[in-house]
Scaffold this motif. Structure first.
Motif, mmCIF file in Angstrom:
data_model
loop_
_atom_site.group_PDB
_atom_site.id
_atom_site.type_symbol
_atom_site.label_atom_id
_atom_site.label_comp_id
_atom_site.label_asym_id
_atom_site.label_seq_id
_atom_site.Cartn_x
_atom_site.Cartn_y
_atom_site.Cartn_z
ATOM 1 N N GLY A 28 121.099 79.442 33.346
ATOM 2 C CA GLY A 28 120.531 78.202 32.829
ATOM 3 C C GLY A 28 121.553 77.387 32.063
ATOM 4 N N LEU A 30 120.389 74.292 25.239
ATOM 5 C CA LEU A 30 119.912 75.036 24.065
ATOM 6 C C LEU A 30 118.618 75.764 24.370
ATOM 7 C CD1 LEU A 30 120.546 72.818 20.994
ATOM 8 C CD2 LEU A 30 121.294 75.110 21.358
ATOM 9 N N HIS A 31 117.744 75.157 25.191
ATOM 10 C CA HIS A 31 116.544 75.882 25.624
ATOM 11 C C HIS A 31 116.927 77.233 26.200
ATOM 12 C CE1 HIS A 31 112.995 73.235 25.619
ATOM 13 N NE2 HIS A 31 113.869 72.259 25.588
ATOM 14 N N ALA A 32 117.833 77.200 27.193
ATOM 15 C CA ALA A 32 118.195 78.435 27.886
ATOM 16 C C ALA A 32 118.802 79.437 26.923
ATOM 17 C CB ALA A 32 119.164 78.125 29.015
ATOM 18 N N THR A 35 118.679 79.723 23.539
ATOM 19 C CA THR A 35 117.831 80.267 22.490
ATOM 20 C C THR A 35 116.839 81.279 23.025
ATOM 21 O OG1 THR A 35 117.910 78.099 21.517
ATOM 22 C CG2 THR A 35 116.361 79.634 20.598
ATOM 23 N N LYS A 36 116.042 80.856 24.018
ATOM 24 C CA LYS A 36 114.952 81.737 24.441
ATOM 25 C C LYS A 36 115.475 82.982 25.113
ATOM 26 C CE LYS A 36 112.124 77.879 24.544
ATOM 27 N NZ LYS A 36 111.896 76.662 25.267
ATOM 28 N N CYS A 37 116.465 82.813 26.006
ATOM 29 C CA CYS A 37 116.912 83.995 26.742
ATOM 30 C C CYS A 37 117.698 84.932 25.849
ATOM 31 C CB CYS A 37 117.703 83.578 27.956
ATOM 32 S SG CYS A 37 116.643 82.800 29.141
#
Lengths: 104, 198
Positions: free
Chosen positions: A20, A31-33, A35-37
């Motif tokens: 991602g 940053l989505h990818a 942080t969550k992963c």
């Protein structure tokens, strides 16, 4: 048995997070990818570690405290990076940007 | 009564309830006791033994710390009648429930990120939400939970005119209406946090 399933799941989540980061278009979606992963992968890998290691239960509880700290701190850091990027003028590729409209 | 007055009066009533409860925080002894319990639990886990010297040193030092730092941790907790009932529900029902539900939300958001990374069907946007939580701790935890729930990332928190607004980067924008977007993004997390914090 469940600990090896957790290890496999954590590593695959980390691999998808890296994919991602490579494929998403701008800072915020990357940053989505990350942080969550990172949070989910570290969580499942640390729980698997706590189940695998031959140690007294106090050590296992310490590893669980480590997961708690990671889960609490990781979103705050992504929040700080996203806000700093927006304030210093990194343009997001979005369809609507209410933050730029409210803070000109 | 005309409808525009009705909305205004409901707003004023909600604000009055908030003002009344802000004057009704936890008493000082309960704040000190709760801070002492939190520090003592952390000390027991980190030190890892249960000998009486360990307990005495940890108990006295955490009492000294909690006697002057009690405001930091427990200032935003909601007041309820019985202190023991509050501590028991917090430690055995509310915190495990929150952790359990957040773990499943985190798993779902990981799968969602994997799907977006493979197929790239994204439609990002930054939207604004309104929350009912007003305290600093509650807002921080709500922002962290929104970051960990699927498809959203908190950018900033703003306070205007006694209300708190959150700016959220949403990877797949469906609606721009503030209420509908709030229902879609916050879900039940705000209700659970509202039971504990202001």
């Amino acid at each position: 048995m469940i600990e090896y399933a957790l290890l496999a799941m954590g590593t695959s989540i980390m691999v998808f997070g890296a994919l991602g980061i490579l494929r998403f278009p701008d800072v915020y979606t990357r940053l989505h990818a990350s942080t969550k992963c990172d949070t989910g992968g570290a969580l499942s890998i640390l729980i698997a570690t706590a189940l695998i290691i031959p140690a007294p239960p106090m050590i296992k509880v310490k590893i669980l405290v480590l997961t708690f700290l990671i889960v609490m701190i990781n979103p705050m850091i992504s929040h700080a990076i996203a806000r700093g990027a927006h304030r210093s003028g990194v343009e997001p590729k979005v369809v609507v940007d209410m933050y730029a409209r409210d803070n000109p | 009564m005309p409808f525009y007055l009705k909305e205004r009066i409901e707003d004023i009533k909600a604000r009055h309830i908030v003002r009344r409860y802000y004057g009704k925080k936890l008493p000082r002894a309960e704040k000190i006791a709760m801070t002492w319990m939190a520090i003592m639990a952390f000390w027991l886990i980190v030190s890892g033994t249960l000998s009486w010297q360990n307990l005495a040193v940890g108990g006295s030092i955490s009492l000294i710390i909690s006697s002057f730092m009690y405001e930091n941790l427990t200032d935003d907790l909601r007041y309820e009648g019985s202190f023991i009932k509050k501590v028991l529900t917090l430690a055995f029902i509310q915190i495990p429930q929150y952790a359990f539900i957040m773990i499943f939300q985190l798993l779902e958001s990981n799968f969602r990120v994997a799907k977006h990374a493979l197929f790239l069907g994204i439609n990002p946007g930054i939207v604004r939400l309104e929350t009912d939580l007003r305290s600093a701790t509650g807002t921080t935890l709500l922002a962290n939970s929104i970051t960990l729930t699927p498809g959203t990332l908190t950018l900033d928190v703003a306070k205007k005119l006694d209300k708190t607004y959150l700016y959220v980067h949403w990877i797949d924008v469906k609606t721009l209406n503030m209420k509908k977007a709030g229902d879609e993004i916050k879900g039940d997390v705000e209700r659970w946090l509202g039971k504990i914090f202001w």
